[in-house]
Write a protein that holds these residues in place. Structure first.
Motif, PDB file in Angstrom:
ATOM      1  N   ASN A  33       0.813  -1.219   0.000  1.00  0.00           N
ATOM      2  CA  ASN A  33       0.000   0.000   0.000  1.00  0.00           C
ATOM      3  C   ASN A  33       0.847   1.270   0.000  1.00  0.00           C
ATOM      4  O   ASN A  33       0.715   2.126   0.891  1.00  0.00           O
ATOM      5  CB  ASN A  33      -0.946   0.010   1.210  1.00  0.00           C
ATOM      6  CG  ASN A  33      -1.827  -1.217   1.254  1.00  0.00           C
ATOM      7  OD1 ASN A  33      -2.381  -1.626   0.238  1.00  0.00           O
ATOM      8  ND2 ASN A  33      -1.944  -1.818   2.438  1.00  0.00           N
TER       9      ASN A  33
ATOM     10  N   GLN B 166       1.468  13.737  -0.009  1.00  0.00           N
ATOM     11  CA  GLN B 166       1.063  12.432   0.509  1.00  0.00           C
ATOM     12  C   GLN B 166       2.272  11.540   0.802  1.00  0.00           C
ATOM     13  O   GLN B 166       2.268  10.786   1.784  1.00  0.00           O
ATOM     14  CB  GLN B 166       0.129  11.739  -0.478  1.00  0.00           C
ATOM     15  CG  GLN B 166      -1.228  12.416  -0.598  1.00  0.00           C
ATOM     16  CD  GLN B 166      -2.199  11.607  -1.433  1.00  0.00           C
ATOM     17  OE1 GLN B 166      -2.577  10.500  -1.049  1.00  0.00           O
ATOM     18  NE2 GLN B 166      -2.592  12.152  -2.589  1.00  0.00           N
ATOM     19  N   LEU B 167       3.299  11.657  -0.024  1.00  0.00           N
ATOM     20  CA  LEU B 167       4.515  10.880   0.203  1.00  0.00           C
ATOM     21  C   LEU B 167       5.233  11.346   1.460  1.00  0.00           C
ATOM     22  O   LEU B 167       5.695  10.536   2.273  1.00  0.00           O
ATOM     23  CB  LEU B 167       5.425  10.992  -1.017  1.00  0.00           C
ATOM     24  CG  LEU B 167       6.641  10.062  -1.093  1.00  0.00           C
ATOM     25  CD1 LEU B 167       6.247   8.615  -0.878  1.00  0.00           C
ATOM     26  CD2 LEU B 167       7.344  10.228  -2.433  1.00  0.00           C
TER      27      LEU B 167
ATOM     28  N   SER C  88       3.273   7.185   8.788  1.00  0.00           N
ATOM     29  CA  SER C  88       2.829   5.798   8.647  1.00  0.00           C
ATOM     30  C   SER C  88       3.856   4.823   9.229  1.00  0.00           C
ATOM     31  O   SER C  88       5.065   4.988   9.022  1.00  0.00           O
ATOM     32  CB  SER C  88       2.606   5.461   7.169  1.00  0.00           C
ATOM     33  OG  SER C  88       2.383   4.080   7.000  1.00  0.00           O
TER      34      SER C  88
ATOM     35  N   PRO D 194       2.201   5.030  -0.958  1.00  0.00           N
ATOM     36  CA  PRO D 194       1.457   6.261  -1.245  1.00  0.00           C
ATOM     37  C   PRO D 194       1.494   6.573  -2.732  1.00  0.00           C
ATOM     38  O   PRO D 194       2.378   6.097  -3.457  1.00  0.00           O
ATOM     39  CB  PRO D 194       2.203   7.320  -0.428  1.00  0.00           C
ATOM     40  CG  PRO D 194       3.603   6.786  -0.360  1.00  0.00           C
ATOM     41  CD  PRO D 194       3.467   5.302  -0.264  1.00  0.00           C
TER      42      PRO D 194
ATOM     43  N   TRP E 136       3.283  10.113   4.459  1.00  0.00           N
ATOM     44  CA  TRP E 136       3.466   8.666   4.629  1.00  0.00           C
ATOM     45  C   TRP E 136       4.810   8.360   5.287  1.00  0.00           C
ATOM     46  O   TRP E 136       4.897   7.551   6.214  1.00  0.00           O
ATOM     47  CB  TRP E 136       3.365   7.989   3.262  1.00  0.00           C
ATOM     48  CG  TRP E 136       3.473   6.498   3.301  1.00  0.00           C
ATOM     49  CD1 TRP E 136       2.495   5.593   3.593  1.00  0.00           C
ATOM     50  CD2 TRP E 136       4.649   5.727   3.018  1.00  0.00           C
ATOM     51  NE1 TRP E 136       2.976   4.309   3.508  1.00  0.00           N
ATOM     52  CE2 TRP E 136       4.300   4.363   3.155  1.00  0.00           C
ATOM     53  CE3 TRP E 136       5.948   6.055   2.652  1.00  0.00           C
ATOM     54  CZ2 TRP E 136       5.213   3.327   2.948  1.00  0.00           C
ATOM     55  CZ3 TRP E 136       6.863   5.027   2.441  1.00  0.00           C
ATOM     56  CH2 TRP E 136       6.489   3.688   2.585  1.00  0.00           C
TER      57      TRP E 136
END
Length: 325
Positions: A228, A236-237, A244, A230, A240
């Motif tokens: 999963n 968003q990267l 994350s 990004p 993450w």
């Protein structure tokens, strides 16, 4: 999955980059940083990055397996570098032009000698029979790892040439999310590049072993997949990588269907590495190094022997692998 094989190529960043006049976080003596912009690299878009296989970028030292002395051998990365005078001239040019483009090398005179067995990496360009230096003034290449060369003692610890074996860390085929440490025939690794990670490599970000009991292993490039990942979006990267649990990696290398490789490194985004416990170091691992190593005359203190004594043992985290006293 596309194997890198013997290719030692410069992998473009997933984002277009720009140069800033600041001390590099990655390379000493480099008075500028290469940082990512928010614009996706056209190379990534043209290669359909959204359908690419995302794999973990590993923090170790690059190795290569090819034939030497008639048998599969591990080769260590060894860049041919310029002499002090040539490097000084190169750095002065870089500083004044804010770039290395247009600098002229005399490869026959400007570079230090290398061992006779040294070979340039594949895809190193040649001009008039001489290899062409890259933008850092280096000529990437390889040198065979021989046990008597103490400079490569940690490389030597993960190979046993008489047995034709290498110690490899890889995802388990039976258990999702679990890693395994196993002895693999070197012949199965021919023309692959791998990363040597462990106690005495690059500051040991994965927390393997200890000074008293060093632990090292080879990891095939592209073998550790990211689940999963990004999308190819700057914000968003960044989120993450920072937030994350799956983002506790040095970076990502995308393997595109057309063979193109694209990467991102945390330093491209101004993020620290390592930053706390790493994903790889926290993954569970099982040891599968069976008694076949006993068939060979291997030193009782050898890393292969130490792992064979742990055969079948499971550890909740890779960083918890310890040898019995």
């Amino acid at each position: 999955m596309r194997r890198l094989g013997s290719v030692q190529q410069k992998i473009p960043c997933i984002f277009l980059t720009e140069v800033k006049e600041e001390q590099s976080r990655k390379r000493e003596c480099q008075q500028f940083q290469v940082v990512a912009t928010e614009n996706v690299n056209p190379v990534a878009l043209e290669s359909n990055i959204d359908c690419a296989l995302a794999t973990e970028k590993l923090d170790g030292t690059c190795c290569y397996v090819t034939v030497y002395k008639g048998q599969p051998y591990l080769w260590a990365r060894l860049d041919r570098k310029p002499s002090k005078q040539a490097d000084k001239r190169f750095k002065k040019y870089q500083h004044s032009h804010k770039s290395c483009k247009g600098f002229t090398w005399n490869v026959e005179e400007d570079f230090k000698t290398v061992p006779e067995a040294w070979i340039p990496a594949h895809r190193v360009k040649h001009h008039n029979g001489n290899p062409v230096p890259d933008e850092h003034g280096h000529i990437p290449g390889w040198v065979p790892v021989e046990r008597e060369n103490k400079q490569y003692c940690w490389h030597s610890s993960v190979v046993e040439y008489d047995a034709g074996l290498a110690l490899v860390l890889r995802p388990s085929a039976e258990e999702e999310d679990t890693l395994e440490i196993t002895a693999v025939p070197l012949a199965e690794l021919l023309e692959q590049t791998l990363e040597l990670i462990g106690t005495n490599v690059n500051g040991n970000p994965y927390g393997l072993g200890s000074k008293k009991q060093p632990v090292h292993a080879l990891v095939s490039h592209g073998s550790v997949r990211i689940r999963n990942p990004p999308p190819a979006d700057f914000q968003q990267l960044c989120s993450w990588l920072q937030d994350s649990p799956e983002g506790r990696v040095e970076g990502i290398v995308w393997h595109c269907n057309n063979g193109t490789l694209v990467k991102v490194h945390r330093h491209h985004l101004g993020l620290r590495w390592p930053d706390g416990e790493t994903l790889l170091g926290s993954r569970p691992v099982v040891v599968h190094v069976d008694g076949t190593v006993d068939e060979y005359d291997i030193d009782s203190r050898d890393l292969f022997t130490s792992f064979s004594r742990l055969n079948g043992r499971r550890f909740s985290r890779l960083r918890d692998v310890l040898f019995d006293p």
